[in-house]
Design a protein around this motif. Structure first.
Motif, short mmCIF file in Angstrom:
data_model
loop_
_atom_site.label_atom_id
_atom_site.label_comp_id
_atom_site.label_asym_id
_atom_site.label_seq_id
_atom_site.Cartn_x
_atom_site.Cartn_y
_atom_site.Cartn_z
N ARG A 198 6.94 1.71 14.35
CA ARG A 198 6.72 3.14 14.22
C ARG A 198 6.52 3.79 15.58
N GLU A 244 3.91 7.49 1.99
CA GLU A 244 4.18 6.38 2.90
C GLU A 244 4.04 5.07 2.17
N LEU A 245 5.01 4.20 2.36
CA LEU A 245 4.95 2.86 1.80
C LEU A 245 4.72 1.91 2.95
N ALA A 246 3.68 1.15 2.89
CA ALA A 246 3.37 0.20 3.96
C ALA A 246 4.19 -1.06 3.73
N ARG A 268 -8.11 7.88 6.56
CA ARG A 268 -6.91 8.40 5.93
C ARG A 268 -6.44 7.51 4.80
N ARG A 269 -6.65 6.19 4.92
CA ARG A 269 -6.19 5.30 3.86
C ARG A 269 -7.35 4.85 2.98
N SER A 270 -8.32 5.71 2.82
CA SER A 270 -9.41 5.41 1.90
C SER A 270 -8.87 5.24 0.50
N ARG A 271 -9.40 4.23 -0.21
CA ARG A 271 -9.02 4.04 -1.61
C ARG A 271 -9.86 4.94 -2.52
N PRO A 288 -11.08 8.48 -1.80
CA PRO A 288 -11.32 9.69 -1.01
C PRO A 288 -12.22 10.70 -1.72
N TYR A 307 4.62 -3.24 11.82
CA TYR A 307 4.76 -1.89 11.27
C TYR A 307 4.46 -0.82 12.30
N GLN A 308 3.29 -0.94 12.91
CA GLN A 308 2.90 0.10 13.85
C GLN A 308 3.78 0.07 15.08
N ALA A 329 -4.70 9.87 -0.33
CA ALA A 329 -5.20 8.82 -1.21
C ALA A 329 -4.27 7.62 -1.11
N THR A 330 -4.87 6.44 -1.16
CA THR A 330 -4.11 5.20 -0.98
C THR A 330 -4.36 4.27 -2.15
N PHE A 331 -3.34 3.57 -2.58
CA PHE A 331 -3.52 2.58 -3.63
C PHE A 331 -2.59 1.41 -3.37
N ASP A 332 -2.88 0.31 -4.04
CA ASP A 332 -2.05 -0.88 -3.96
C ASP A 332 -1.15 -0.90 -5.19
N ARG A 339 -3.64 0.56 13.03
CA ARG A 339 -2.46 -0.05 13.65
C ARG A 339 -2.07 -1.34 12.95
N ALA A 340 -3.07 -2.09 12.55
CA ALA A 340 -2.79 -3.38 11.93
C ALA A 340 -2.60 -3.26 10.42
N ARG A 341 -2.64 -2.03 9.92
CA ARG A 341 -2.56 -1.81 8.47
C ARG A 341 -3.62 -2.62 7.74
N THR A 389 0.35 5.41 0.53
CA THR A 389 -0.56 6.51 0.88
C THR A 389 0.17 7.81 0.60
N GLU A 413 0.83 -1.19 0.00
CA GLU A 413 0.00 0.00 0.00
C GLU A 413 0.88 1.25 0.00
N SER A 427 2.48 -6.43 8.90
CA SER A 427 1.41 -5.56 9.37
C SER A 427 1.48 -5.38 10.89
#
Lengths: 466, 506
Positions: free
Chosen positions: A175, A162-164, B400-403, B405, A171-172, A117-120, B189-191, A108, A106, A168
């Protein structure tokens, strides 16, 4: 005497001094922005870095229609931006991890107004999105994304990418991790991202041997330990440092055990063989690094360091004022960081007594105020930030002490002279009160000793009379 | 087939205030000659809707203006990703080019007037005689959205969501979530994959913003000049952004059983003294009950005794060692001592009231539909003068991580329109967050008048972390007070120090 690397020292000065909220001006275009990148590591991407990549052949263009008409955007691919932090490389040249992008993670992208905006990545080709910094040849105030992708993703005025990457659940936690430093009665908390961005960062090979005789050698990346601690507390021979691991293990070191010996130094390591150290045995462990892979007993390589306790004298702040074609104030941490990264040590003899002084060559400091436009690493690397012509023509330099005492030197005798330094340390310790915070010294065997030079103590101002 | 203007959304249902019906009749009665009613709406040059006569006016309200009938442009054309310009042609041959300040087409309304159509936006209105409106925009290519819903009235909200989805040809997947704050934070938190839109309440903001779980509602950062007037937006705004679009609100109210209270209070003197007297003369095992242990119920009294704002603007924490808090506590303690007030937590208090054992309780309007369904005899009154009710706003936030928005924002804009808010709020016994929509919902359920009065005098539940710190600490300290383990001065002095320390040190 250690040789100093001009580029690295002034990079530290430049990046340490740059105000938090603005980027370094791109002298070619005037654009001044920075974008936070977060992935396997973190990076602050400046306008001049992108321009440098564009001039190096990474430039791409795309034609786009928006509310104001049809335009040609220029910049670099977003995938090239991802390369800074996608883990394939931890230093230049930044290698893009194409395989990882195609496998999917992902991304963002956040604008300065908070729109995100977020994409894969598996759903978007690596060459589909342009990280644009120009439109029809004119520089944009801030970068934006354009491309043959959903409008959602064409984010304007980008502030963060941001690159996820990473697991999972980790990650947090990674951070959120904070290294706690208890110095006297003050508590400081530092994130891994802050450590990674520190000018005290270094890499090298280190090794430890367990009690069972197993030997573990790796390349470690981390921050110089002593210099890191010196940001918060004055280190003396009486200082004790206790490392506390998250499992409760504690190890106390006397400061003499942690001092740098030649090219061998202790670091707080958070990278091992190019990858972040996972929570066990990380995120942080203590190791020694050096050119010959120094070895330490396993019990001294404290893993899972969560807290460091130090008792010592509190740090005193000071500022060195540079007045010339520009007015610049350099604070203690800037100067100490510059020294820590790669300073110069000279043997200075005064009244029959010889001492080793460590500091920054005087001419490097002058480069910061010797012209009104360019700053070290504040523009394309093809542009020389040093006003060599002015230095060769000659101008006077006043070194002024807090009590007003001043010495005037000629730039022609100072320029390129690594043996004349503004020192911060004497025999490895912070300067005594009589010389604090900065003192002008020179090597006893210096090839060029400037006319009129004197041992100016308690320096607080450098004035370039240009 | 282009949609027929006004056909998609029915007019306000019959249960409408008399005043409103008259206004509507007047609006419809000023029809022009047939030619003047002709209008065409185009989207990027292609006709999207055409109607020579408006049959069903879709009632909206402009901000700052009085009620009028019209059709939001956003409901006539496809959803847009980027709004470039609106070209307006007039009967007299002239034209006007409008460059909208943002992409919100729902903020533009076609309005009939005595001399023809006008196009009205938030800050401007064209002259009359509009014959053609051509919207130039980039069409939104998103086709799906996910929404997390919570609290009451979900069936009604889902019906409205279905209407939105069908009208605009998008797929909306809505689901009920018990606690959207916990789910948004945990998902971040869990992505994990968050919903694009989630219903939140205003005191969720500190946790959600800190976790990076939501993004500002950027198009709405241009707040009205007097944001304090728009209490819903103030509820979801900090000093940087608007974080959610308010949708509806509940309020603190007084609930009483007229059989035990001897009828209704004298509303001519409905102040704190009147309330006190009303409670004291009530019969029943318990005369008055509320959860006095909770700062959520105490704070209205504190505000009523003169505290200007919950969070001290200079010190940035909730100061309790002040005269207003002291006075409020003395007042409440006196009611306890003389037997008027029995301190009870929510469930016990509600049980007593339902069982006819408590004459008067303080509760939130969210509890009222449940009482209706139980057939309990009750009446509702607003908080009296001297007690300031909390307004509990719910709104829609974008993750915030809406695909999606942009589609999420269009959704929020749609649900921000007065008519939609009124339609939903009217069905679920709430009040629309947009106070311009109050006339649209007047009389649609029995509590509208009380809630409107509550809005006038009430304050939004604070959305700062400092309020949560205060509320959590006071929960313990008030128990000591009511248990007689501390006197008021001791309790306030100790509480103030604890609250200040906890607020400053996170």
């Amino acid at each position: 005497m250690k040789k100093v690397t001009i580029t690295l020292v002034l990079t530290i000065i430049a990046t340490s001094f740059a105000p938090a909220q603005s980027g370094t001006p791109d002298a070619v275009s005037g654009a001044s922005w920075k974008v936070e990148l977060e992935g396997i590591r973190t990076h602050e991407l400046h306008a001049y870095e992108v321009r440098h990549m564009m001039t190096d052949g990474a430039q791409e263009e795309m034609d786009v229609e928006d509310r104001n008409g049809q335009f040609t955007y220029a910049g670099i691919l977003l995938s090239q931006v991802a390369a800074f932090v996608d883990g394939a490389a931890f230093e230049e040249p930044w290698r893009f991890d194409r395989e990882r992008w195609l496998a999917g993670y992902e991304v963002t992208v956040t604008a300065v107004d908070g729109y995100a905006a977020t994409f894969d990545t598996s759903e978007v080709a690596p060459d589909a999105i342009l990280f644009a910094i120009e439109r029809n040849g004119e520089v944009l105030d801030r970068p934006r994304l354009v491309g043959s992708v959903a409008r959602n993703l064409q984010v304007r005025d980008i502030s963060k990418v941001e690159l996820a990457l990473g697991s999972s659940e980790g990650y947090q936690a990674r951070r959120d991790f904070r290294l706690t430093l208890v110095a006297n009665d003050d508590t400081h908390r530092v994130s891994l991202a802050q450590l990674a961005e520190s000018p005290l960062f270094a890499r090298g090979r280190g090794q430890f041997t367990t009690s069972a005789g197993s030997v573990y050698a790796s390349e470690y990346g981390g921050v110089y330990l002593l210099e890191f601690l010196e940001q918060f507390v004055r280190i003396t021979d009486d200082t004790a440092v206790t490392f506390v691991a998250s499992d409760g293990y504690e190890m106390t070191f006397g400061i003499s055990q942690l001092r740098t010996e030649g090219d061998v130094a202790w670091i707080l390591a958070f990278e091992q063989d190019g990858a972040p150290i996972p929570i066990d045995p990380g995120y942080i462990r203590t190791v020694k690094i050096g050119p010959d892979t120094p070895n330490i007993p396993g019990h001294l390589s404290v893993k899972m360091v969560a807290e460091i306790r130090v008792s010592g004298e509190p740090v005193r702040e000071y500022t060195l004022k540079l007045r010339g074609q520009k007015d610049v104030d350099l604070d203690r941490t800037t100067l100490q960081s510059a020294l820590a990264f790669e300073g110069v040590t000279v043997t200075f003899t005064h009244r029959g007594e010889s001492n080793e002084y460590s500091g920054i060559p005087l001419h490097y400091l002058l480069a910061y105020a010797d012209d009104p436009e360019y700053t070290p690493h504040g523009q394309d690397s093809a542009i020389d930030p040093y006003n060599r012509e002015a230095a060769m023509r000659g101008f006077e330099i006043d070194l002024v002490a807090t009590d007003g005492f001043a010495v005037t030197l000629d730039s022609r005798e100072v320029y390129d002279n690594d043996e004349v330094i503004v020192a911060l340390k004497k025999n490895g310790e912070i300067l005594p009160e009589s010389e604090w915070p900065l003192v002008l010294v020179w090597d006893e065997d210096a090839a060029v000793v400037p006319n009129g030079i004197r041992n100016v103590r308690n320096i607080d101002t450098l004035r370039l009379k240009m | 087939m282009p949609p027929v203007l006004g056909k998609e959304f029915p007019i306000v249902p019959p249960r409408t205030s008399r005043t409103y019906v008259v206004a509507l009749a007047l609006a419809l009665s000023v029809w022009l000659a047939k030619d003047a009613r002709a209008i065409e709406v185009a989207f990027n040059g292609a006709v999207a809707a055409r109607e020579s006569a408006l049959e069903d006016a879709h009632i909206v309200a402009a901000s700052g203006a009085s009620l009028f009938a019209g059709v939001p442009l956003g409901e006539v054309v496809p959803l847009v990703a980027e709004l470039h310009e609106i070209r307006v042609s007039f009967r007299d041959g002239s034209s006007q080019l409008i460059r909208p300040p943002d992409d919100n087409l729902f903020a533009w309304t076609l309005v009939p007037s005595d001399s023809g159509w006008r196009l009205t936006g938030s800050d401007e209105t064209t002259k009359a005689g509009v014959t053609r409106v051509d919207v130039r925009a980039v069409r939104l290519d998103a086709s799906s959205l996910s929404v997390w819903l919570s609290w009451e009235g979900i069936d009604t909200i889902e019906s409205e969501i279905a209407r939105f989805a069908e009208h605009f040809g998008v797929e909306v997947d809505s689901s009920t979530v018990p606690n959207t704050r916990a789910k948004l934070v945990a998902t971040e938190r869990a992505r994990g994959v968050p919903a694009d839109v989630a219903m939140i309440q205003s005191d969720y903001l500190p946790d959600l913003v800190e976790a990076g779980a939501i993004q500002p509602v950027a198009p709405f950062t241009r707040l009205e000049p007097s944001p304090g007037v728009n209490k819903g937006r103030a509820a979801f705004a900090d000093d940087r952004y608007l974080w959610a679009e308010p949708f509806y609100f509940d309020s603190h109210v007084v609930l009483y059983n007229p059989e035990l209270t001897g009828g209704s209070p004298d509303f001519a003197s409905w102040n704190r003294d009147g309330f006190t007297a009303f409670a004291r003369r009530s019969r029943g095992e318990v005369r008055a009950a509320w959860n006095a242990y909770s700062a959520y119920w105490l704070t209205p009294f504190v505000l009523g005794f003169g505290k200007e704002s919950v969070i001290d603007p200079d010190l940035e924490y909730v100061r309790v060692d002040d005269e207003a808090t002291r006075d409020a506590l003395y007042y409440v303690l006196r009611l306890v001592e003389d037997g008027t007030l029995t301190v009870m937590e929510r469930d016990a208090m509600t049980s007593y009231f339902v069982a006819g054992r408590a004459a008067l309780i303080l509760t939130g309007s969210y509890a009222l539909p449940g009482l209706d369904s139980l057939g309990v005899p009750y009446e509702v009154a607003p908080y009296p003068e001297g007690i300031v009710p909390f307004l509990d706003f719910k709104g829609f936030a974008v993750s915030r991580r809406s695909r999606n928005p942009i589609l999420a924002r269009r959704f929020l804009e749609y649900f921000a329109t007065p008519a939609i808010q009124a339609r939903v709020a009217g069905e679920i016994f709430k009040m629309p967050a947009n106070h311009h929509a109050f006339p649209l919902v007047a009389g649609r359920h029995r509590y509208t008048e009380v809630l409107e009065m509550s809005y006038e005098r009430g304050v939004p539940v604070p959305n700062q972390r400092a309020y949560t710190v205060y509320k959590d600490l006071m929960w313990r300290m008030l128990r000591f007070l009511f248990a007689g383990q501390m006197d008021i001065d001791q309790m306030l002095e100790r509480s103030d120090a604890l609250i200040l320390n906890a607020t400053r040190n996170g």
